[in-house]
Design a protein around this motif. Structure first.
Motif, PDB file in Angstrom:
ATOM      1  N   ALA A 151     -22.543  41.346 -26.539  1.00 33.59           N
ATOM      2  CA  ALA A 151     -21.524  42.303 -26.941  1.00 33.59           C
ATOM      3  C   ALA A 151     -22.083  43.722 -27.591  1.00 33.59           C
ATOM      4  N   MET A 152     -23.306  44.133 -27.392  1.00 29.25           N
ATOM      5  CA  MET A 152     -23.796  45.387 -27.714  1.00 29.25           C
ATOM      6  C   MET A 152     -24.239  46.275 -26.367  1.00 29.25           C
ATOM      7  N   LEU A 208     -28.835  46.855 -32.237  1.00 27.51           N
ATOM      8  CA  LEU A 208     -29.352  46.345 -30.998  1.00 27.51           C
ATOM      9  C   LEU A 208     -30.828  46.169 -31.083  1.00 27.51           C
ATOM     10  N   PHE A 209     -31.536  46.754 -31.857  1.00 30.20           N
ATOM     11  CA  PHE A 209     -32.870  46.724 -32.159  1.00 30.20           C
ATOM     12  C   PHE A 209     -33.310  45.999 -33.440  1.00 30.20           C
ATOM     13  N   SER A 210     -32.131  45.194 -33.962  1.00 28.40           N
ATOM     14  CA  SER A 210     -32.279  44.401 -35.365  1.00 28.40           C
ATOM     15  C   SER A 210     -32.999  42.976 -34.790  1.00 28.40           C
ATOM     16  N   ARG A 233     -39.854  49.964 -33.107  1.00 29.57           N
ATOM     17  CA  ARG A 233     -38.519  49.874 -33.521  1.00 29.57           C
ATOM     18  C   ARG A 233     -38.081  51.171 -33.870  1.00 29.57           C
ATOM     19  N   GLY A 234     -38.630  51.977 -34.906  1.00 23.90           N
ATOM     20  CA  GLY A 234     -38.487  53.248 -35.319  1.00 23.90           C
ATOM     21  C   GLY A 234     -37.958  54.186 -34.107  1.00 23.90           C
ATOM     22  N   GLU A 235     -38.725  54.236 -33.262  1.00 27.14           N
ATOM     23  CA  GLU A 235     -38.720  55.187 -32.079  1.00 27.14           C
ATOM     24  C   GLU A 235     -37.467  54.763 -31.382  1.00 27.14           C
ATOM     25  N   LEU A 236     -37.374  53.638 -31.255  1.00 25.58           N
ATOM     26  CA  LEU A 236     -36.105  53.239 -30.489  1.00 25.58           C
ATOM     27  C   LEU A 236     -34.941  53.570 -31.274  1.00 25.58           C
ATOM     28  N   ILE A 237     -34.838  53.445 -32.704  1.00 20.72           N
ATOM     29  CA  ILE A 237     -33.666  53.688 -33.459  1.00 20.72           C
ATOM     30  C   ILE A 237     -33.263  55.115 -33.702  1.00 20.72           C
TER      31      ILE A 237
END
Length: 238
Positions: A151-152, A208-210, A233-237
């Motif tokens: 869905a994302m 999405l990155f959770s 994850r931080g870099e992606l978010i």
């Protein structure tokens, strides 16, 4: 060099050459499983004196994790468009494991497709034929991901497992998606102005990155630890 690594570097080189982005950070990722680094986190963006313009993404993040002892060879590229841009993000994830190859290829929508038909037609309809051709390659089969993750992303997502031979044959599909995405960067896309693009993107990327949505992050944390997993994850978010 493995097929996923070679594909990753070729696509990354093409993407960076086309967008003229420069290296911002390059960080080794380590694990208790190996005395040597098991991965690499690279970030690219416009030079400080050259803010991202209409035809340039805000940043590109490339993550590689290679651990031969567990049969892992994973390479991911995310090219993020500007917060105020409706141009989709580009993503490629190329993987080889002990049992199969895998790929995730997509343009991530910045608007709701069901209510923005002009946007859907411009950004995604041209990918229909290459998508269908990819699924006809012998040795390509759908990957098992749930509807919550789907869905994302977009309905034109290629998310599959593949034999080694089939994975190699997916190269032209990747090039077609990248070429189309670069054309969208250059030409722009229809935007009705009815969406807070930055706010929607912030929320979508957080989901999405959770780890609650994508369980692969639990595996990444076991491999490189919580601190480094949060760094990636931080870099992606952000």
């Amino acid at each position: 060099m493995s097929l996923p690594a070679a594909l990753n570097e070729r696509v990354l080189d093409r993407l960076l050459a086309a967008t003229e982005l420069s290296p911002i950070a390059d960080t080794d990722l380590t694990s208790p499983m190996s005395p040597a680094p098991v991965g690499r986190l690279r970030t690219f963006g416009p030079a400080a004196s050259e803010p991202a313009g209409d035809a340039r993404p805000a940043k590109v993040v490339a993550v590689s994790l290679v651990v031969p002892m567990i049969g892992l060879d994973s390479h991911m590229i995310f090219a993020f468009t500007r917060p105020e841009s409706a141009v989709p993000h580009f993503t490629l994830d190329a993987v080889a494991s002990a049992d199969y190859h895998a790929m995730h290829l997509d343009l991530i929508p910045r608007l709701e497709l069901a209510t923005h038909l002009g946007y859907l037609d411009a950004c995604f309809l041209p990918l229909t034929e290459p998508l269908e051709a990819a699924w006809r390659i012998d040795g390509v089969s759908p990957a098992a991901i749930g509807p919550r993750q789907r869905a994302m992303m977009s309905p034109w997502m290629v998310v599959c497992r593949a034999t080694e031979d089939a994975f190699a044959k997916l190269g032209p599909t990747v090039d077609t998606y990248l070429d189309h995405w670069l054309s969208l960067l250059e030409a722009g896309v229809p935007d009705q102005g009815d969406t807070d693009l930055a706010a929607r993107d912030t929320a979508n990327r957080a989901n999405l990155f959770s780890p609650e949505v994508d369980p692969v992050w639990h595996q990444v944390t076991r491999l490189i630890g919580a601190e480094q997993s949060d760094l990636v994850r931080g870099e992606l978010i952000s």
